[in-house]
Design a protein around this motif. Sequence first.
Motif, PDB file in Angstrom:
ATOM      1  N   ASN A 176      27.004  71.343 -23.272  1.00 43.89           N
ATOM      2  CA  ASN A 176      26.987  71.650 -21.895  1.00 43.89           C
ATOM      3  C   ASN A 176      28.437  72.173 -21.469  1.00 43.89           C
ATOM      4  OD1 ASN A 176      24.853  70.057 -20.159  1.00 43.89           O
ATOM      5  ND2 ASN A 176      25.149  68.865 -22.153  1.00 43.89           N
ATOM      6  N   TRP A 177      29.295  72.349 -22.219  1.00 44.57           N
ATOM      7  CA  TRP A 177      30.745  72.988 -21.922  1.00 44.57           C
ATOM      8  C   TRP A 177      31.262  73.575 -23.176  1.00 44.57           C
ATOM      9  CZ3 TRP A 177      30.114  67.348 -20.855  1.00 44.57           C
ATOM     10  CH2 TRP A 177      30.006  67.138 -19.703  1.00 44.57           C
ATOM     11  N   PRO A 178      31.885  74.746 -22.883  1.00 44.38           N
ATOM     12  CA  PRO A 178      32.271  75.573 -23.917  1.00 44.38           C
ATOM     13  C   PRO A 178      33.688  75.179 -25.101  1.00 44.38           C
ATOM     14  CG  PRO A 178      33.307  76.483 -21.982  1.00 44.38           C
ATOM     15  CD  PRO A 178      32.266  74.975 -21.665  1.00 44.38           C
ATOM     16  N   TYR A 179      34.344  74.043 -24.563  1.00 45.05           N
ATOM     17  CA  TYR A 179      35.802  73.854 -24.918  1.00 45.05           C
ATOM     18  C   TYR A 179      35.449  73.191 -26.598  1.00 45.05           C
ATOM     19  CZ  TYR A 179      36.076  74.470 -20.203  1.00 45.05           C
ATOM     20  OH  TYR A 179      36.040  74.991 -18.985  1.00 45.05           O
ATOM     21  N   TRP A 180      34.323  72.508 -26.625  1.00 41.69           N
ATOM     22  CA  TRP A 180      34.263  71.872 -27.770  1.00 41.69           C
ATOM     23  C   TRP A 180      34.147  72.979 -28.924  1.00 41.69           C
ATOM     24  CZ3 TRP A 180      34.638  67.011 -30.408  1.00 41.69           C
ATOM     25  CH2 TRP A 180      34.100  67.082 -31.663  1.00 41.69           C
ATOM     26  N   ASN A 181      33.173  73.942 -28.804  1.00 42.30           N
ATOM     27  CA  ASN A 181      33.004  74.964 -29.807  1.00 42.30           C
ATOM     28  C   ASN A 181      34.127  75.819 -29.963  1.00 42.30           C
ATOM     29  OD1 ASN A 181      30.320  74.120 -29.746  1.00 42.30           O
ATOM     30  ND2 ASN A 181      29.819  75.159 -27.702  1.00 42.30           N
ATOM     31  N   ARG A 182      34.955  75.994 -29.100  1.00 44.15           N
ATOM     32  CA  ARG A 182      36.167  76.757 -29.387  1.00 44.15           C
ATOM     33  C   ARG A 182      37.268  76.510 -30.468  1.00 44.15           C
ATOM     34  NH1 ARG A 182      39.565  76.883 -23.654  1.00 44.15           N
ATOM     35  NH2 ARG A 182      40.722  74.722 -24.105  1.00 44.15           N
ATOM     36  N   THR A 183      37.281  75.049 -30.691  1.00 40.33           N
ATOM     37  CA  THR A 183      38.079  74.172 -31.698  1.00 40.33           C
ATOM     38  C   THR A 183      37.253  73.436 -32.620  1.00 40.33           C
ATOM     39  OG1 THR A 183      38.396  72.492 -30.231  1.00 40.33           O
ATOM     40  CG2 THR A 183      40.040  74.436 -29.963  1.00 40.33           C
ATOM     41  N   GLU A 184      35.985  73.241 -32.204  1.00 38.12           N
ATOM     42  CA  GLU A 184      35.319  72.037 -33.063  1.00 38.12           C
ATOM     43  C   GLU A 184      35.998  70.831 -33.006  1.00 38.12           C
ATOM     44  OE1 GLU A 184      32.001  73.936 -36.016  1.00 38.12           O
ATOM     45  OE2 GLU A 184      33.933  73.606 -36.860  1.00 38.12           O
ATOM     46  N   ASP A 223      48.178  73.924 -33.217  1.00 38.41           N
ATOM     47  CA  ASP A 223      48.307  74.831 -34.200  1.00 38.41           C
ATOM     48  C   ASP A 223      47.374  76.220 -34.102  1.00 38.41           C
ATOM     49  OD1 ASP A 223      47.537  76.021 -37.116  1.00 38.41           O
ATOM     50  OD2 ASP A 223      49.725  75.346 -37.158  1.00 38.41           O
ATOM     51  N   ARG A 224      47.594  77.387 -34.525  1.00 38.71           N
ATOM     52  CA  ARG A 224      46.922  78.593 -34.310  1.00 38.71           C
ATOM     53  C   ARG A 224      45.470  78.306 -34.877  1.00 38.71           C
ATOM     54  NH1 ARG A 224      49.730  83.729 -35.589  1.00 38.71           N
ATOM     55  NH2 ARG A 224      50.671  82.434 -37.639  1.00 38.71           N
ATOM     56  N   THR A 225      45.402  77.562 -36.050  1.00 33.47           N
ATOM     57  CA  THR A 225      43.984  77.182 -36.914  1.00 33.47           C
ATOM     58  C   THR A 225      43.100  76.389 -35.985  1.00 33.47           C
ATOM     59  OG1 THR A 225      45.264  75.448 -37.901  1.00 33.47           O
ATOM     60  CG2 THR A 225      45.286  77.685 -38.790  1.00 33.47           C
ATOM     61  N   ALA A 226      43.518  75.685 -34.788  1.00 33.36           N
ATOM     62  CA  ALA A 226      42.548  74.996 -34.152  1.00 33.36           C
ATOM     63  C   ALA A 226      41.614  75.721 -33.658  1.00 33.36           C
ATOM     64  CB  ALA A 226      43.473  73.962 -33.376  1.00 33.36           C
ATOM     65  N   TYR A 227      41.900  77.022 -33.252  1.00 35.38           N
ATOM     66  CA  TYR A 227      40.915  77.912 -32.443  1.00 35.38           C
ATOM     67  C   TYR A 227      40.314  78.676 -33.499  1.00 35.38           C
ATOM     68  CZ  TYR A 227      44.131  76.057 -28.707  1.00 35.38           C
ATOM     69  OH  TYR A 227      44.551  75.012 -27.823  1.00 35.38           O
ATOM     70  N   LEU A 228      39.145  78.457 -33.339  1.00 34.72           N
ATOM     71  CA  LEU A 228      37.913  79.189 -34.135  1.00 34.72           C
ATOM     72  C   LEU A 228      37.736  80.535 -33.495  1.00 34.72           C
ATOM     73  CD1 LEU A 228      35.539  76.431 -34.943  1.00 34.72           C
ATOM     74  CD2 LEU A 228      37.650  76.877 -35.967  1.00 34.72           C
ATOM     75  N   LYS A 229      37.293  81.471 -34.371  1.00 37.79           N
ATOM     76  CA  LYS A 229      36.956  82.837 -33.989  1.00 37.79           C
ATOM     77  C   LYS A 229      35.334  82.791 -33.376  1.00 37.79           C
ATOM     78  CE  LYS A 229      39.588  85.425 -37.548  1.00 37.79           C
ATOM     79  NZ  LYS A 229      39.490  85.909 -38.903  1.00 37.79           N
ATOM     80  N   GLY A 242      31.728  82.645 -33.007  1.00 36.55           N
ATOM     81  CA  GLY A 242      30.757  82.336 -34.101  1.00 36.55           C
ATOM     82  C   GLY A 242      31.247  81.610 -35.330  1.00 36.55           C
ATOM     83  N   GLN A 243      32.459  81.466 -35.637  1.00 36.51           N
ATOM     84  CA  GLN A 243      32.927  80.713 -36.659  1.00 36.51           C
ATOM     85  C   GLN A 243      32.699  79.124 -36.474  1.00 36.51           C
ATOM     86  OE1 GLN A 243      37.191  80.580 -37.126  1.00 36.51           O
ATOM     87  NE2 GLN A 243      37.061  79.718 -39.201  1.00 36.51           N
ATOM     88  N   LYS A 244      32.129  78.518 -37.583  1.00 31.72           N
ATOM     89  CA  LYS A 244      31.927  77.040 -37.775  1.00 31.72           C
ATOM     90  C   LYS A 244      32.581  76.605 -38.896  1.00 31.72           C
ATOM     91  CE  LYS A 244      28.899  76.968 -34.467  1.00 31.72           C
ATOM     92  NZ  LYS A 244      29.078  76.283 -33.172  1.00 31.72           N
ATOM     93  N   VAL A 245      33.240  75.327 -38.866  1.00 25.51           N
ATOM     94  CA  VAL A 245      33.979  74.714 -39.999  1.00 25.51           C
ATOM     95  C   VAL A 245      33.409  73.202 -40.334  1.00 25.51           C
ATOM     96  CG1 VAL A 245      35.940  73.581 -40.681  1.00 25.51           C
ATOM     97  CG2 VAL A 245      36.155  75.577 -39.180  1.00 25.51           C
ATOM     98  N   LEU A 246      32.755  72.618 -39.136  1.00 29.38           N
ATOM     99  CA  LEU A 246      32.070  71.372 -39.478  1.00 29.38           C
ATOM    100  C   LEU A 246      30.726  71.585 -39.753  1.00 29.38           C
ATOM    101  CD1 LEU A 246      33.678  69.418 -36.379  1.00 29.38           C
ATOM    102  CD2 LEU A 246      34.545  69.357 -38.729  1.00 29.38           C
ATOM    103  N   ASN A 247      30.188  70.385 -40.925  1.00 28.39           N
ATOM    104  CA  ASN A 247      29.041  70.629 -41.116  1.00 28.39           C
ATOM    105  C   ASN A 247      28.072  69.543 -40.458  1.00 28.39           C
ATOM    106  OD1 ASN A 247      26.420  70.430 -42.525  1.00 28.39           O
ATOM    107  ND2 ASN A 247      27.361  70.741 -44.537  1.00 28.39           N
ATOM    108  N   TRP A 248      27.071  69.876 -39.638  1.00 31.62           N
ATOM    109  CA  TRP A 248      26.443  68.940 -38.651  1.00 31.62           C
ATOM    110  C   TRP A 248      25.454  68.222 -39.555  1.00 31.62           C
ATOM    111  CZ3 TRP A 248      26.388  68.165 -33.365  1.00 31.62           C
ATOM    112  CH2 TRP A 248      27.423  68.870 -32.715  1.00 31.62           C
ATOM    113  N   THR A 249      25.003  68.654 -40.860  1.00 30.22           N
ATOM    114  CA  THR A 249      23.828  68.003 -41.510  1.00 30.22           C
ATOM    115  C   THR A 249      24.506  66.918 -42.805  1.00 30.22           C
ATOM    116  OG1 THR A 249      23.723  69.838 -43.012  1.00 30.22           O
ATOM    117  CG2 THR A 249      22.659  70.047 -41.013  1.00 30.22           C
TER     118      THR A 249
END
Length: 359
Positions: free
Chosen positions: A99-107, A334-340, A342-349
């Motif tokens: 519902n919001w874009p903010y989680w996805n930009r940093t996971e 830190d700069r690494t907090a912000y993802l490019k 389409g980039q994903k780090v966390l595994n939802w499964t």
Amino acid sequence: MRVCLWVFVVVIVFGSGDGKHAYQRLRTERISGSAGDVLEDDPVGRFLLSSPVRTLNPDEADWFYAPIYPTCDLTPTGLPLPFKSPRMMRSAVQLISSNWPYWNRTEGSDHFFVVPHDFGACFHYQEEKAIERGILPLLQRATLVQTFGQRNHMQARRIPLDTPRSIFVYFRGLFYDVNNDPEGGYYARGARAAVWENFKNNPLFDISTDHPATYYEDMQRAIFCLCPLGWAPWSPRLVEAVVFGCIPVIIADDIVLPFADAIPWEEIGVFVAEEDVPDLDTILTSIPSEVILRKQRLLANPSMKRAMLFPQPAQPGDAFHQILNGLARKLPHDRTAYLKPGQKVLNWTTGPVGDLKPW
């Protein structure tokens, strides 16, 4: 440094049957403990909603607070039930991220959650199993605020400040958890059992499983208050001891104490290794009187008590502000907090099968 926060409005409906009456039935005294103080009325969320650090513009926010209450899932006797909490948290994160874009930009790296279970976001009350589970994968980039501090206990009857402290060592609580650990060797890693077996007949030790109506008055009459670990290292007794000027005797080898810039734990407390509990009487009676007086003078400082409390309304230097100070120290991200894109780090499964079921 000025901190700006944006607060999500998240509503999670849970329970079965007549939810209204179930909620009324389960508002037990058990919830007024250290974990319950955060879950019952969400004082952290209410403080943030009225705080000047809150912003209505999410693009200005340094942090995003997600008010999710996993500890509100209770047993029929009113005890927090952590085993469904991962499903609740997953459901909430899915709602936020869709519902919001903010989680996805940093996971979640710029999000924080309050996790008041004994072992936070590991969601198990037994240490060994909590460590085995680890932090819920979806929260591994987020900041987790574990419960510490209590609502303002100033409604307790205050005895005159010049009342002699006639109790040498005071403790009220469990020594054995007969339901979950009948043998007594696992609960509190045996430290509480050792206190009882070694000092139950010692006249210097006022220890019992009873919880009298005069509990807080008794703490104001005690010199030392035992603060042993239970299922988790932290204990509400640490807060109570500081508030009522009783020297905390901290028996928890791996405890991480909060708000170290406001509370000089090494100077106000006594640290006893779990393996040294049988020597507790010797350790405490050997402390010079001038050291005891110095600790008591420090404990009498009102700012120290304030740092451990969540008063309503909030006051400068209270536990709310200590949390904000902790969040401010983690800035800038830190700069690494912000993802490019389409980039994903966390595994939802990943995770136990039970955690992956829908809420």
